[in-house]
Design a protein around this motif. Structure first.
Motif, PDB file in Angstrom:
ATOM      1  N   ARG A  91      53.610  10.554  49.163  1.00 44.49           N
ATOM      2  CA  ARG A  91      52.965   9.973  50.346  1.00 44.49           C
ATOM      3  C   ARG A  91      53.259  10.756  51.621  1.00 44.49           C
ATOM      4  NH1 ARG A  91      51.909   3.770  49.949  1.00 44.49           N
ATOM      5  NH2 ARG A  91      51.585   3.633  47.715  1.00 44.49           N
ATOM      6  N   GLY A  92      54.395  11.418  51.651  1.00 46.78           N
ATOM      7  CA  GLY A  92      54.753  12.183  52.839  1.00 46.78           C
ATOM      8  C   GLY A  92      54.169  13.580  52.878  1.00 46.78           C
ATOM      9  N   LEU A  93      53.554  13.995  51.765  1.00 49.66           N
ATOM     10  CA  LEU A  93      53.008  15.351  51.687  1.00 49.66           C
ATOM     11  C   LEU A  93      51.626  15.403  52.331  1.00 49.66           C
ATOM     12  CD1 LEU A  93      53.409  18.268  50.621  1.00 49.66           C
ATOM     13  CD2 LEU A  93      52.127  17.533  48.599  1.00 49.66           C
ATOM     14  N   THR A  94      51.571  15.909  53.533  1.00 52.22           N
ATOM     15  CA  THR A  94      50.309  16.132  54.234  1.00 52.22           C
ATOM     16  C   THR A  94      50.288  17.580  54.697  1.00 52.22           C
ATOM     17  OG1 THR A  94      51.200  15.555  56.407  1.00 52.22           O
ATOM     18  CG2 THR A  94      50.274  13.736  55.069  1.00 52.22           C
ATOM     19  N   LEU A  95      49.106  18.071  54.993  1.00 56.18           N
ATOM     20  CA  LEU A  95      49.013  19.446  55.502  1.00 56.18           C
ATOM     21  C   LEU A  95      49.762  19.564  56.825  1.00 56.18           C
ATOM     22  CD1 LEU A  95      45.310  20.271  54.563  1.00 56.18           C
ATOM     23  CD2 LEU A  95      47.397  20.977  53.385  1.00 56.18           C
ATOM     24  N   ARG A  96      49.703  18.537  57.644  1.00 52.58           N
ATOM     25  CA  ARG A  96      50.423  18.539  58.925  1.00 52.58           C
ATOM     26  C   ARG A  96      51.945  18.595  58.695  1.00 52.58           C
ATOM     27  NH1 ARG A  96      49.127  16.980  64.340  1.00 52.58           N
ATOM     28  NH2 ARG A  96      47.005  16.667  63.632  1.00 52.58           N
ATOM     29  N   ALA A  97      52.431  17.847  57.695  1.00 57.17           N
ATOM     30  CA  ALA A  97      53.861  17.861  57.389  1.00 57.17           C
ATOM     31  C   ALA A  97      54.295  19.241  56.884  1.00 57.17           C
ATOM     32  CB  ALA A  97      54.193  16.786  56.357  1.00 57.17           C
ATOM     33  N   VAL A  98      53.428  19.876  56.106  1.00 55.66           N
ATOM     34  CA  VAL A  98      53.733  21.231  55.624  1.00 55.66           C
ATOM     35  C   VAL A  98      53.798  22.194  56.800  1.00 55.66           C
ATOM     36  CG1 VAL A  98      52.901  23.162  54.211  1.00 55.66           C
ATOM     37  CG2 VAL A  98      52.778  20.819  53.327  1.00 55.66           C
ATOM     38  N   ASP A  99      52.847  22.091  57.724  1.00 53.16           N
ATOM     39  CA  ASP A  99      52.868  22.947  58.917  1.00 53.16           C
ATOM     40  C   ASP A  99      54.171  22.761  59.695  1.00 53.16           C
ATOM     41  OD1 ASP A  99      50.338  23.945  58.348  1.00 53.16           O
ATOM     42  OD2 ASP A  99      49.309  22.565  59.719  1.00 53.16           O
ATOM     43  N   ALA A 100      54.587  21.515  59.852  1.00 52.46           N
ATOM     44  CA  ALA A 100      55.818  21.235  60.601  1.00 52.46           C
ATOM     45  C   ALA A 100      57.033  21.821  59.886  1.00 52.46           C
ATOM     46  CB  ALA A 100      55.981  19.732  60.805  1.00 52.46           C
ATOM     47  N   GLU A 101      57.105  21.639  58.565  1.00 53.04           N
ATOM     48  CA  GLU A 101      58.236  22.159  57.789  1.00 53.04           C
ATOM     49  C   GLU A 101      58.276  23.681  57.838  1.00 53.04           C
ATOM     50  OE1 GLU A 101      61.618  22.049  55.336  1.00 53.04           O
ATOM     51  OE2 GLU A 101      60.607  20.356  56.295  1.00 53.04           O
ATOM     52  N   ALA A 102      57.110  24.310  57.778  1.00 53.03           N
ATOM     53  CA  ALA A 102      57.039  25.779  57.803  1.00 53.03           C
ATOM     54  C   ALA A 102      57.150  26.340  59.224  1.00 53.03           C
ATOM     55  CB  ALA A 102      55.733  26.251  57.170  1.00 53.03           C
ATOM     56  N   GLN A 103      57.140  25.442  60.210  1.00 45.56           N
ATOM     57  CA  GLN A 103      57.225  25.832  61.622  1.00 45.56           C
ATOM     58  C   GLN A 103      56.100  26.791  61.999  1.00 45.56           C
ATOM     59  OE1 GLN A 103      61.259  27.204  62.243  1.00 45.56           O
ATOM     60  NE2 GLN A 103      62.093  25.163  61.935  1.00 45.56           N
ATOM     61  N   VAL A 104      54.881  26.368  61.630  1.00 44.62           N
ATOM     62  CA  VAL A 104      53.683  27.132  61.978  1.00 44.62           C
ATOM     63  C   VAL A 104      52.766  26.221  62.787  1.00 44.62           C
ATOM     64  CG1 VAL A 104      53.840  28.647  59.962  1.00 44.62           C
ATOM     65  CG2 VAL A 104      52.522  26.515  59.808  1.00 44.62           C
ATOM     66  N   PRO A 105      51.787  26.781  63.488  1.00 45.60           N
ATOM     67  CA  PRO A 105      50.873  25.942  64.263  1.00 45.60           C
ATOM     68  C   PRO A 105      50.130  24.927  63.399  1.00 45.60           C
ATOM     69  CG  PRO A 105      50.630  28.255  64.875  1.00 45.60           C
ATOM     70  CD  PRO A 105      51.520  28.214  63.667  1.00 45.60           C
ATOM     71  N   VAL A 106      49.885  23.775  63.966  1.00 43.57           N
ATOM     72  CA  VAL A 106      49.126  22.731  63.275  1.00 43.57           C
ATOM     73  C   VAL A 106      47.775  23.308  62.849  1.00 43.57           C
ATOM     74  CG1 VAL A 106      47.986  20.496  63.544  1.00 43.57           C
ATOM     75  CG2 VAL A 106      50.268  20.857  64.508  1.00 43.57           C
ATOM     76  N   GLY A 107      47.404  23.047  61.621  1.00 43.37           N
ATOM     77  CA  GLY A 107      46.141  23.541  61.088  1.00 43.37           C
ATOM     78  C   GLY A 107      46.289  24.779  60.227  1.00 43.37           C
ATOM     79  N   THR A 108      47.466  25.394  60.230  1.00 41.83           N
ATOM     80  CA  THR A 108      47.667  26.613  59.445  1.00 41.83           C
ATOM     81  C   THR A 108      47.457  26.344  57.955  1.00 41.83           C
ATOM     82  OG1 THR A 108      49.215  27.488  61.081  1.00 41.83           O
ATOM     83  CG2 THR A 108      49.281  28.476  58.879  1.00 41.83           C
ATOM     84  N   SER A 109      48.030  25.269  57.445  1.00 40.85           N
ATOM     85  CA  SER A 109      47.906  24.969  56.011  1.00 40.85           C
ATOM     86  C   SER A 109      46.464  24.769  55.592  1.00 40.85           C
ATOM     87  CB  SER A 109      48.717  23.721  55.651  1.00 40.85           C
ATOM     88  OG  SER A 109      50.088  23.992  55.769  1.00 40.85           O
ATOM     89  N   SER A 110      45.678  24.174  56.470  1.00 43.58           N
ATOM     90  CA  SER A 110      44.272  23.937  56.108  1.00 43.58           C
ATOM     91  C   SER A 110      43.493  25.241  55.995  1.00 43.58           C
ATOM     92  CB  SER A 110      43.603  22.989  57.102  1.00 43.58           C
ATOM     93  OG  SER A 110      43.603  23.558  58.387  1.00 43.58           O
ATOM     94  N   ASN A 111      44.033  26.324  56.536  1.00 45.23           N
ATOM     95  CA  ASN A 111      43.413  27.638  56.364  1.00 45.23           C
ATOM     96  C   ASN A 111      43.723  28.244  54.997  1.00 45.23           C
ATOM     97  OD1 ASN A 111      42.229  27.824  58.946  1.00 45.23           O
ATOM     98  ND2 ASN A 111      44.179  28.449  59.825  1.00 45.23           N
ATOM     99  N   TYR A 112      44.716  27.682  54.297  1.00 44.39           N
ATOM    100  CA  TYR A 112      45.150  28.233  53.012  1.00 44.39           C
ATOM    101  C   TYR A 112      44.822  27.345  51.820  1.00 44.39           C
ATOM    102  CZ  TYR A 112      47.597  31.993  55.339  1.00 44.39           C
ATOM    103  OH  TYR A 112      47.874  33.110  56.075  1.00 44.39           O
TER     104      TYR A 112
END
Length: 195
Positions: A25-46
């Motif tokens: 439930r905690g796995l969201t693209l936004r949460a991944v971006d925060a964990e990876a310390q990248v700009p919001v939306g980066t994961s959705s590009n991948y």
């Protein structure tokens, strides 16, 4: 979709940490971006969507938990014996313990696979192939034990790892001692005498 392999790997490693710590439930693209310390939306590009992210996490955990070929070759230089089987099983446990996040993420993926048939189908294929690879490796290496014994050891060790990582007080004795006992009982007493 972006094709920077290093960035994709970093995002997947971040996703594994989120999944292991927060659950499905905690796995969201936004949460991944925060964990990876990248700009919001980066994961959705991948990743096209969450389902694609889950499939790629599954592959990445397998990569992270696969033994180093040189270390495995060094281990396999020994004569096939019950002691060598016990050593290999202890090394499986050590890899899982060293990368707890990957193993816990795989447990979360298994649970999610019960709710998402497409993920469940992927997991069945990958884990069935992994089991067959383990049986083939064991037999090709001339290690003691028939197919059923190999499967029993696989199931027992992975069950022990689940308990060791999630409810460690349930187990009596160290993982190494339990693995030696398992090998000794299934393959002969000599595996119990290993250090």
């Amino acid at each position: 979709m972006r094709q920077n392999p290093a960035r994709r790997t970093a995002l997947l490693d971040a996703a594994i940490e989120v999944l292991a710590r927060e659950g499905s439930r905690g796995l969201t693209l936004r949460a991944v971006d925060a964990e990876a310390q990248v700009p919001v939306g980066t994961s959705s590009n991948y990743f096209f969507n969450r389902a694609e992210l889950l499939r790629q996490i599954m592959r990445r955990t397998r990569e992270r938990l696969t033994p180093d070929p040189a270390a495995l070759a060094a281990t396999m230089a020994a004569t096939p014996s019950p002691e060598l089987v016990a050593l290999l099983l202890r090394q499986v446990h050590q890899r899982m313990d060293a990368d707890r996040s990957s193993y816990l993420a795989m447990l979360e993926l298994r649970l999610e696979g019960t709710r998402r048939p497409e993920l469940g189908a992927d997991l069945n294929k990958i884990l069935s192939a992994e089991l067959e690879d383990n049986v083939r490796f064991h037999q090709d290496a001339g290690l003691p034990g028939d197919r059923v014994t190999i499967i029993l050891m696989y199931l027992a060790v992975h069950g022990m790892i689940v308990d060791d990582l999630t409810v460690p007080d349930v187990l009596s004795g160290s993982a190494g001692e339990l693995i030696d006992e398992l090998s000794g009982r299934l393959l002969g007493n000599s595996a119990r005498d290993t250090p």
